[in-house]
Design an enzyme around this catalytic site. Structure first.
Site, short mmCIF file in Angstrom:
data_model
loop_
_atom_site.label_atom_id
_atom_site.label_comp_id
_atom_site.label_asym_id
_atom_site.label_seq_id
_atom_site.Cartn_x
_atom_site.Cartn_y
_atom_site.Cartn_z
N GLY A 150 54.17 34.69 32.49
CA GLY A 150 54.85 33.51 31.95
C GLY A 150 55.02 32.41 32.98
N GLY A 151 54.97 32.78 34.24
CA GLY A 151 55.06 31.77 35.30
C GLY A 151 56.48 31.47 35.75
CG ASP A 194 39.81 46.60 45.59
OD1 ASP A 194 40.31 47.42 44.81
OD2 ASP A 194 38.80 45.92 45.31
CG HIS A 245 55.39 44.37 40.68
ND1 HIS A 245 54.98 43.05 40.74
CD2 HIS A 245 55.72 44.70 41.95
CE1 HIS A 245 55.06 42.61 41.98
NE2 HIS A 245 55.51 43.60 42.74
CD GLU A 247 51.68 43.75 41.88
OE1 GLU A 247 51.35 42.72 41.26
OE2 GLU A 247 51.74 44.88 41.35
CB ALA A 252 49.74 36.06 47.31
NE ARG A 266 60.52 42.66 34.49
CZ ARG A 266 59.63 41.81 34.93
NH1 ARG A 266 58.85 42.13 35.94
NH2 ARG A 266 59.47 40.64 34.37
P1 ADP Z 1 49.19 38.41 43.76
O1 ADP Z 1 50.12 38.33 42.60
O2 ADP Z 1 49.73 39.15 44.90
O3 ADP Z 1 48.60 37.09 44.10
P2 ADP Z 1 47.09 39.21 41.91
O4 ADP Z 1 46.83 40.58 41.45
O5 ADP Z 1 47.64 38.23 40.97
O6 ADP Z 1 47.97 39.35 43.23
O7 ADP Z 1 45.75 38.58 42.49
C1 ADP Z 1 44.95 39.29 43.38
C2 ADP Z 1 43.53 38.82 43.24
O8 ADP Z 1 42.73 39.50 44.20
C3 ADP Z 1 42.91 39.10 41.88
O9 ADP Z 1 42.34 37.93 41.36
C4 ADP Z 1 41.87 40.17 42.19
O10 ADP Z 1 40.75 40.12 41.34
C5 ADP Z 1 41.50 39.87 43.62
N1 ADP Z 1 40.93 41.02 44.35
C6 ADP Z 1 41.37 42.29 44.32
N2 ADP Z 1 40.61 43.07 45.11
C7 ADP Z 1 39.67 42.27 45.66
C8 ADP Z 1 38.57 42.47 46.55
N3 ADP Z 1 38.26 43.68 47.04
N4 ADP Z 1 37.82 41.39 46.89
C9 ADP Z 1 38.09 40.16 46.39
N5 ADP Z 1 39.08 39.92 45.53
C10 ADP Z 1 39.87 40.94 45.17
#
Ligand code: ADP
Length: 628
Positions: A179-180, A405, A567, A596, A147, A461
């Site tokens: 898996g993408g 976060d 999820h 997410e 995202a 799921r």
């Molecule tokens: P999405 O699938 O929505 O893109 P992901 O969980 O795959 O979400 O990716 C979210 C990213 O954000 C991860 O790489 C995670 O390490 C990063 N992240 C989470 N919290 C923080 C934060 N406080 N500051 C910077 N990066 C963060």
């Protein structure tokens, strides 16, 4: 992506070391090869010592996942040499790989009779006071997952300045572990396949449900019109449409999803694939159904063996080549609000301890992912009644940075949340922790320890996870045949490696496979025969609808799985413009979110294959909307 260097490259490296020593570059220098267990497989280290001094550490052979441990494999050995210490912190997200490297060097030092106390300096960088740094930009994206990079790419392509803050030492979030697969109605690709009677019935059943609202009614009417024509013309091709995708996303989320968000998502899913293709990301012509997808509309990557890395790498490249700046190890802490508008973010670099103030003229996009890896949060919000317990005894499939976060940061400035109690477990998490053969549900079955099938594998799921947790030992096996396994891109070498490593089981016949896993041969054989009859058109006693090929070409394989927190469907409440809403339902000025971290799209259950398109569609949307 897995990297396995060949034996010859190790030998070559060893020979070069020997030659250097022989050349007398360092008379007392000695190179030792040492092998230690890593996360996926063995890691081979080459350690060069001059007396008590560690001259060089190198990983010469490994099978660790490149996107997760790749940086550690290079950076940690260099740090050991620089600090002359094995008392270094492991790297979050790659704890097992980094601990293995530290332990491996320790074992070499011990074997050489050196005093370990001399290698226990704490890295001085981790205790140094950092600098205060200010960065001015147009847009801040928090989170370097799918995202975040979709949003950052959109902003950068529009010529605006954008920074991506990523708290881990690497980008990619959950996508590089996934898996993408991407769901989108894509009749051009799907029409080449056929649909069986139970699939036709499943569509008709959906159109006949009592509509919950006008949106659902409209989707049902459009699908019904299509199906009437399909049946009248005696068609047999695999039907799909954006409205069927909407209906299934809504119905299989138990009608909790926000129909406006569903509408926007399904309308734009195929466009997001085309956009990715424009970045050099290739998808196979054949369409599949991933676990929990409920329909054959999952697009598989051509570079499937590299998983979502094949999406993240080109996306990051697109963002960076257009001017986006990525700050790794940089954890966003708080949103800065000026005159009721979000204008920046405070952050800290976890490596250098530098503190940052990022100021943005246009605003902030939160793309920090969900909270599956935050045991405290998932326990607090586990109130749906679906799961008796979500404490640390249940593993997570997520990366360790998925700690919610962004949700917490936005709540602190008045953001509203939605569906926080809706937490999904994926049924198919590797029980051994190692590689497995999963395949697509089209051609696989699930059996329990006795060898009995117990569920329709094409189901949701949550249902699959609930059923798996009820089996003896709370686990199950997926059984595939050889042809399907090879079709899904596994090589003979990989298969043999997994069998030898005890990660999967093999049998030349079904009975032999049953013996290998300790199941009842007669029961397993009956399960397979029953499945094969359904492929020929017999109705399935569990109501499974998706069938493709028989399981009939030995050798046969079994891999074991357990459910894991996968999820978190709940998150920040957003509108179709990706704006974060406050408790009154009004957009918070300057604050956008995608992926997410948001809630409301998936309702009570996210379809398999709907997550990455959610990130891409809504990441693109956030990137566009923030510039308006
Ligand atoms: P999405 O699938 O929505 O893109 P992901 O969980 O795959 O979400 O990716 C979210 C990213 O954000 C991860 O790489 C995670 O390490 C990063 N992240 C989470 N919290 C923080 C934060 N406080 N500051 C910077 N990066 C963060």
């Amino acid at each position: 992506m897995k990297l396995k260097k060949t034996l010859s490259s190790i030998l070559a490296a060893t020979m070069i070391c020997t030659m250097l020593t022989a050349c007398g570059s360092k008379s007392d220098s000695k190179t030792i090869e040492h092998t230690i267990k890593g996360h996926n497989d063995d890691i081979t280290l080459s350690v060069t010592l001059s007396g008590e001094k560690i001259d060089k550490v190198e990983v010469t052979n490994h099978s660790e996942t490149e996107s997760i441990a790749g940086k550690v494999i290079v950076d940690l050995p260099a740090k050991i040499v620089k600090t002359q210490s094995i008392n270094l912190d492991t790297v979050a997200g790659a704890t097992v790989s980094s601990q293995a490297i530290l332990d491996g060097v320790k074992e070499v030092l011990e074997a050489e009779g050196l005093d370990l106390n001399k290698y226990m300096n704490k890295d001085s960088a981790s205790s140094k006071a950092g600098e205060n740094i200010t960065v001015d930009t147009d847009v801040i994206v928090i989170g370097g997952g799918a995202a975040g990079f979709a949003a950052a790419t959109k902003v950068a392509e529009a010529g605006e300045k954008v920074v991506v803050l990523e708290k881990m030492p690497f980008v990619g979030g959950n996508t590089v572990r996934a898996g993408g697969a991407i769901n989108a109605a894509d009749p051009e690709r799907q029409n080449g396949q056929t649909m069986n009677k139970s699939e036709v019935d499943a569509i008709i059943e959906l159109t006949e449900l009592e509509p919950k609202n006008d949106d659902m009614k409209r989707w049902q009417e459009s699908v019904k019109t299509d199906m009437d024509e399909y049946i009248a013309n005696g068609e047999t091709y695999l039907y799909d449409s954006k409205d069927l995708h909407k209906l299934q996303t809504y119905a299989d989320g138990d009608f909790l999803g926000d129909t406006k968000l569903i509408e926007y998502f399904c309308e734009n899913a195929l466009e997001s694939i085309t956009w990715l293709e424009g970045k050099g990301i290739e998808f196979k012509p054949e369409i599949q159904a991933v676990v929990g997808a409920v329909w054959k509309r999952s697009h598989a990557l051509v570079r499937e063996d590299e998983k979502g890395v094949a999406i993240i790498e080109p996306l990051q490249e697109a963002a960076v080549s257009n001017g986006a700046e990525v700050f790794l190890n940089t954890e966003a802490k708080e949103l800065i609000v000026t005159d009721e508008k979000v204008t920046g973010v405070t952050a800290v670099n976890n490596e250098t301890n530098d503190t940052y103030t990022f100021n943005a003229t246009k605003g902030v996009i939160i793309a920090t992912g969900g909270f599956a890896a935050n045991v405290e949060m998932r326990t607090e919000y586990n109130t749906s009644g679906k799961w008796s317990n979500l404490d640390e005894s249940i593993p997570t499939s997520n990366h360790p940075g998925a700690t919610g976060d962004g949700i917490i940061m936005a709540q602190e400035i008045g953001a509203d949340v939605v569906d926080m109690d809706q937490i999904q477990l994926i049924p198919t998490w590797s029980k051994s922790g190692g590689s497995t053969i999963k395949g697509y549900i089209n051609n696989t079955i699930y059996v329990n320890q006795d060898g009995d099938r117990y569920i329709n594998e094409d189901g949701r799921r949550d249902e699959l996870s609930i059923a798996a947790l009820k089996q003896p030992g709370s686990f199950f096996y997926i059984v595939n045949d050889h042809a399907d396994t090879i079709n899904n891109g596994y090589t003979q070498e990989q298969i043999d490696g997994m069998v030898a490593g005890g990660q999967i089981w093999r049998g030349e016949t079904i009975e032999e496979l049953a013996e290998a896993i300790g199941a009842d041969p007669a029961k397993l054989k009956a399960s397979i025969d029953e499945f094969n009859n359904c492929v020929d058109g017999a109705p399935d006693k569990f109501g499974r609808k998706v069938f493709d090929k028989k399981i009939e070409n030995g050798p046969f394989y079994a891999s074991s799985f357990i459910p894991a927190v996968h999820h978190t469907m709940g998150g920040l409440r957003v509108n179709v413009n990706a704006q974060v809403l406050n408790a009154e339902g009004n957009p918070i000025n300057g604050l956008f979110a995608a992926g997410e971290v948001t809630g409301g799209l998936h309702g009570k259950n996210r379809l398999g294959g709907n997550a990455i398109p959610d990130c891409i569609v809504n990441g693109m949307n956030a990137g566009e909307q923030i510039l308006k």
